[in-house]
Scaffold this active site. Structure first.
Site, PDB file in Angstrom:
ATOM      1  NE  ARG A 140      -4.236  -1.471   0.065  1.00 12.97           N
ATOM      2  CZ  ARG A 140      -4.349  -2.525  -0.730  1.00 12.97           C
ATOM      3  NH1 ARG A 140      -3.340  -2.851  -1.539  1.00 12.97           N
ATOM      4  NH2 ARG A 140      -5.439  -3.266  -0.724  1.00 12.97           N
TER       5      ARG A 140
ATOM      6  CD  GLU B  61      -2.687   3.391  -5.894  1.00 16.87           C
ATOM      7  OE1 GLU B  61      -3.530   2.549  -6.256  1.00 16.87           O
ATOM      8  OE2 GLU B  61      -1.703   3.128  -5.183  1.00 16.87           O
TER       9      GLU B  61
ATOM     10  CG  HIS C 165      -2.851  -0.672  -7.387  1.00 12.35           C
ATOM     11  ND1 HIS C 165      -3.275   0.038  -6.290  1.00 12.35           N
ATOM     12  CD2 HIS C 165      -2.832  -1.972  -6.994  1.00 12.35           C
ATOM     13  CE1 HIS C 165      -3.513  -0.792  -5.284  1.00 12.35           C
ATOM     14  NE2 HIS C 165      -3.251  -2.013  -5.695  1.00 12.35           N
TER      15      HIS C 165
END
Length: 306
Positions: A219, A248, A267
């Site tokens: 993360r 993000e 991602h």
């Protein structure tokens, strides 16, 4: 639930058909939440919607959350329901991506990919490198398997000091900084909790050797982004390969885009194309286990929040 088909709801209404197909393949009978004993929740980030469903569906015993990271739902966890998530489902593709990022960084591929002239020859071996992995879950276990041919000297930093086999050294989080001081490569593959937020802070970055690469497939909040930018500007580390960032998505004008020793992927360690068949298998297996009264896969630690 043994002896008959379990009644399973799939919600919200926009849930994809493949989730319902997985429930049926697992021997479940689709039902409205108010008539169901199990719930497959399809929304990545809708805790209020889930709360409303649970408030109106008192018969639900088990909730399957869709992804490994359950941060939006932590405040809903309770002891009245059995909670499972996608923990471990995506270990293989994420570990593969971590290895790809590690090799690319150590071999300076980001710089070479942007070059327009024959440049200086640089690179660091992964073979027999000193690797520090944060987290001891399924991604780490898969990554250890992938790293085996490289004969790395591996230290895993984890909350629970359970051994991971082989010659892997396992230490607690209180020994993070000493571990980092000897690292050629650091991989983040741990759950996000209040105590792991910004676990890679200025002190951690200062501890790294100036050639070390940082890989994050966990993360974005695990890393203090401002501190990372400062470390990169000072050439204090070798570089960073990040599949996740904070914030993000990373804004187009963010300083991280300006470094030739930063490799950013959006991602994509686990894409929807990779995830759907894997999560479908998990739902099917858990529906079957739920119907038989067997232990479920991917149980959430309610009081730990992951």
């Amino acid at each position: 639930m043994t002896g008959k088909a379990p009644t399973i709801a799939v919600a919200p209404g926009s849930a994809p058909d493949w989730m319902r197909e997985a429930v049926v393949a697992g021997g479940g009978r689709l039902a409205h939440p108010t008539a169901a004993h199990g719930l497959v929740w399809a929304a990545h980030d809708d805790p209020e919607g889930l709360r409303l469903v649970l408030d109106t569906a008192p018969n639900i015993e088990w909730v399957q959350l869709p992804w490994a990271g359950i941060e939006p739902y932590v405040h809903l966890l309770d002891d009245q329901h059995t909670w499972t998530c996608g923990k471990g489902v995506y270990a293989e593709p994420v570990a593969e991506h971590a290895l790809a990022l590690a090799l690319a960084g150590l071999r300076h591929l980001p710089q070479y990919a942007q070059a327009s002239t024959w440049g200086q020859r640089r690179g660091t071996n992964l073979y027999r490198a000193r690797v520090v992995i944060l987290g001891g879950g399924e991604i780490t276990k898969q990554l250890l398997t992938l790293l085996a041919p490289f004969d790395c000297r591996i230290t895993v930093v984890r909350k629970h000091l359970a051994p991971l086999g082989g010659n892997v050294q396992v230490v607690g989080q209180e020994k993070l900084v000493p571990a980092l001081e000897r690292a050629d490569l650091v991989v983040l593959a741990l759950a996000l909790t209040p105590e792991t937020e910004h676990i890679i802070d200025r002190a951690a970055l200062d501890a790294l050797p100036d050639h070390a690469w940082l890989v994050n497939v966990a993360r974005g909040q695990h890393i203090d982004t401002d501190a990372l930018v400062d470390a990169l500007r000072a050439d204090a580390i070798g570089g960073a390969a990040l599949d996740v960032t904070e914030p993000e998505p990373l804004p187009d004008d963010h300083p991280l885009w300006g470094f030739d020793n930063v490799l950013l992927t959006p991602h994509t360690a686990n894409t929807p194309e990779m995830a759907i068949p894997l999560l479908s298998e998990r739902i099917e297996a858990n529906v079957r286990r739920f119907g038989r009264g067997e232990p479920l896969i991917g149980s959430v630690h309610v009081h730990l929040g992951y």
